[in-house]
Enzyme design. Structure first.
Site, PDB file in Angstrom:
ATOM      1  N   LYS A   1     -13.479   2.340   8.955  1.00 44.41           N
ATOM      2  CA  LYS A   1     -12.716   1.269   8.308  1.00 44.41           C
ATOM      3  C   LYS A   1     -13.019  -0.086   8.946  1.00 44.41           C
ATOM      4  CE  LYS A   1     -10.011  -0.920   5.631  1.00 44.41           C
ATOM      5  NZ  LYS A   1      -8.618  -0.627   5.326  1.00 44.41           N
TER       6      LYS A   1
ATOM      7  N   ASP B   1      11.703   3.107   4.872  1.00 47.09           N
ATOM      8  CA  ASP B   1      11.419   1.703   5.136  1.00 47.09           C
ATOM      9  C   ASP B   1      12.603   1.089   5.872  1.00 47.09           C
ATOM     10  OD1 ASP B   1       9.209  -0.406   3.776  1.00 47.09           O
ATOM     11  OD2 ASP B   1      11.056  -1.349   4.489  1.00 47.09           O
TER      12      ASP B   1
ATOM     13  N   CYS C   1      -6.728  -8.031   5.679  1.00 51.34           N
ATOM     14  CA  CYS C   1      -7.836  -7.176   6.102  1.00 51.34           C
ATOM     15  C   CYS C   1      -8.993  -7.931   6.747  1.00 51.34           C
ATOM     16  CB  CYS C   1      -8.343  -6.378   4.903  1.00 51.34           C
ATOM     17  SG  CYS C   1      -7.096  -5.316   4.137  1.00 51.34           S
TER      18      CYS C   1
ATOM     19  N   ILE D   1       0.838  -1.198   0.000  1.00 56.43           N
ATOM     20  CA  ILE D   1       0.000   0.000   0.000  1.00 56.43           C
ATOM     21  C   ILE D   1       0.874   1.250   0.000  1.00 56.43           C
ATOM     22  CG2 ILE D   1      -1.818   1.270   1.194  1.00 56.43           C
ATOM     23  CD1 ILE D   1      -2.713  -1.425   0.100  1.00 56.43           C
TER      24      ILE D   1
ATOM     25  N   THR E   1      -5.377   6.504  17.442  1.00 56.74           N
ATOM     26  CA  THR E   1      -4.688   7.709  16.970  1.00 56.74           C
ATOM     27  C   THR E   1      -4.564   8.740  18.088  1.00 56.74           C
ATOM     28  OG1 THR E   1      -5.564   7.336  14.740  1.00 56.74           O
ATOM     29  CG2 THR E   1      -4.696   9.532  15.233  1.00 56.74           C
TER      30      THR E   1
ATOM     31  N   ARG F   1      -8.312   2.382   1.748  1.00 59.02           N
ATOM     32  CA  ARG F   1      -9.536   1.691   1.347  1.00 59.02           C
ATOM     33  C   ARG F   1      -9.339   1.046  -0.016  1.00 59.02           C
ATOM     34  NH1 ARG F   1     -14.367   5.382   1.223  1.00 59.02           N
ATOM     35  NH2 ARG F   1     -15.582   3.621   2.029  1.00 59.02           N
ATOM     36  N   VAL F   2      -8.163   0.494  -0.233  1.00 52.24           N
ATOM     37  CA  VAL F   2      -7.806  -0.040  -1.550  1.00 52.24           C
ATOM     38  C   VAL F   2      -7.519  -1.526  -1.451  1.00 52.24           C
ATOM     39  CG1 VAL F   2      -6.879   2.166  -2.327  1.00 52.24           C
ATOM     40  CG2 VAL F   2      -5.367   0.523  -1.203  1.00 52.24           C
TER      41      VAL F   2
ATOM     42  N   GLY G   1      -9.184 -14.822   3.639  1.00 55.02           N
ATOM     43  CA  GLY G   1      -7.774 -14.569   3.921  1.00 55.02           C
ATOM     44  C   GLY G   1      -7.383 -13.131   3.656  1.00 55.02           C
TER      45      GLY G   1
ATOM     46  N   ARG H   1     -18.118  -7.084   5.779  1.00 59.94           N
ATOM     47  CA  ARG H   1     -17.830  -8.104   4.768  1.00 59.94           C
ATOM     48  C   ARG H   1     -17.622  -9.466   5.411  1.00 59.94           C
ATOM     49  NH1 ARG H   1     -13.059  -6.112   1.124  1.00 59.94           N
ATOM     50  NH2 ARG H   1     -13.613  -8.001  -0.032  1.00 59.94           N
TER      51      ARG H   1
END
Length: 427
Positions: free
Chosen positions: A219, A30, A273, A11, A128, A156-157, A270, A226
């Site tokens: 989120k 990273d 998410c 992401i 947060t 949200r991808v 799987g 789902r």
């Protein structure tokens, strides 16, 4: 702007490339030196993300994207910091904040007045404000909402189509105060593109949800929905098997009614998410019995697929079974919470000898994941665990000796399978 993206995974790297495509200067931070080297060379460190190879090369060649392992230094140069560091949960659903805490401390060391910090990693409600704000303040000496801006804005991808999803869905933002939210909204308006299908009713595709907690819950709610929906579909499918009904025909019929949106049953749920975020929600709300029941129902589906195989061939003891697909989803080289692991373990528990094959993985890669790679050994049955496109054309020649296939994803073609008996979840 100068922007720092912390964590260049599946992401984070597409986000960094997207920001650079709008003309901003982006530093990707990273902890992995090999990842940093590849990004600086314009090379994608993982496969499967549409258009990323071309867009990454363009951003690096234009001098708009560089990478480093020094997060604090990258933050010190930036006006905005976007955090996409992974968060994991243990077997009991307890979140492990270790990686994110380490990254947050690094961010705090480089934080400067006026900077925007946006967390995109999915978090339990309240994280947060109650966890990251104090850590950032402690390490920087700055006050969240006053000296620097702090928001939560969930990704949200879906991996494999990140750029398309960024254009398609409204961007949600919630701040620790009104000034932070305003800065977050203006930031995302400047770095994202929205196509004509985006819901623009609340301002250029960026929605201010009022506070960070609302954005965190949004989120968790959309992903938990789902999981609950799939759990319901799986229970419908298991009942349908007992009465000889094709549940997919039933679902198709139900979904012609505008208030019915039943998902599809399958062998496993799987990925990073859907199996994870309901557990984060339960960590906030342990009384959510509906969520807990759905998660348990979905987790039991690999065992149920093995039940179907045993019902078709009899005692599994001494049998050799090929599990097709190590990936959690077709076309994606990723095994996070894949159904392959519980399927293999259940086969072993019943005395069978399992093997695993996947067109996206070499035998050595499967072994590195702790899976028994198939090297052409004789097998008498198979279970389809992932919906890879390659499985749509399977024939007896591809599965010599196999008498029964339990297709946990309804991806195979019964006509092509010919003499091989095909069993599906939900009749």
């Amino acid at each position: 702007m100068k922007i720092c993206v912390v964590a260049l995974g599946k992401i984070g790297l597409p986000l960094a490339v997207q920001f650079a495509s709008k003309g901003h200067t982006v530093i990707g931070a990273d902890v992995s030196e090999p990842t940093v080297r590849k990004v600086n060379a314009g090379e994608v460190p993982f496969p499967g993300e549409a258009d990323l190879d071309v867009k990454l090369k363009e951003a690096v060649s234009a001098g708009l994207l560089t990478a480093t392992t020094d997060t604090a230094a990258a933050v010190a140069e930036s006006e905005a910091v976007v955090v996409v560091v992974p968060l994991f949960v243990d077997g009991d659903g307890k979140p492990d904040f270790g990686w994110m805490e380490s990254a947050t401390r690094d961010i705090a060391r480089g934080l400067r007045p006026g900077t925007l910090v946006s967390y995109e990693t999915t978090l339990p409600v309240g994280t947060t404000r109650n966890r990251w704000a104090p850590l950032l303040q402690e390490g920087s000496g700055l006050v969240a909402g006053e000296d620097f801006h702090l928001v939560f804005s969930p990704e949200r991808v879906l991996t494999g189509r990140v750029f398309a999803d960024l254009r398609k869905y409204p961007k949600l933002v919630g701040g620790v105060n009104e000034a932070s939210a305003e800065r977050g909204v203006s930031f995302y308006e400047a770095v994202l593109d929205f196509d004509e299908r985006a819901d623009l009713s609340r301002g250029n595709g960026v929605w201010d949800l009022g506070n960070a907690e609302a954005a965190e819950l949004a989120k968790l709610a959309e992903t938990t929905y789902r999981d609950v929906n799939i759990g319901l579909a799986n229970q419908f499918a298991r009942f349908a098997d007992t009465v000889g009904i094709d549940v997919n025909l039933v679902i198709d019929a139900c979904n012609t009614q505008p208030y019915s949106h039943i998902h599809r049953p399958g062998i496993a749920v799987g990925g990073h998410c859907i199996p994870v975020y309901p557990r984060l929600y339960l960590w906030n709300d342990p009384t959510a019995t509906v969520v807990r029941a759905a998660r348990e129902a979905n987790a039991d589906m690999p065992s149920y697929a093995v039940d179907l195989l045993a019902a078709a061939v009899g005692d599994l003891s001494g049998r050799s079974v090929l599990v097709l697909g190590a990936a959690y989803r077709g076309g994606v080289k990723e095994t996070a919470f894949s159904g392959v692991f519980p399927t293999v373990e259940e086969l072993k528990r019943r005395g069978a000898t399992p093997y695993v094959s996947d067109p996206m993985y070499t035998a050595d890669e499967l072994v590195a994941h702790g899976l028994p790679a198939w090297g052409g050994e004789a097998v008498d049955s198979a279970i389809v665990q992932a919906d890879h496109a390659e499985y749509r054309t399977l024939t007896p020649a591809d599965l010599p000796g196999v008498e029964v296939v339990v297709d946990g994803r309804r991806v195979t073609d019964p006509e092509r399978l010919g003499s091989i008996r095909r069993v599906v979840i939900g009749g």
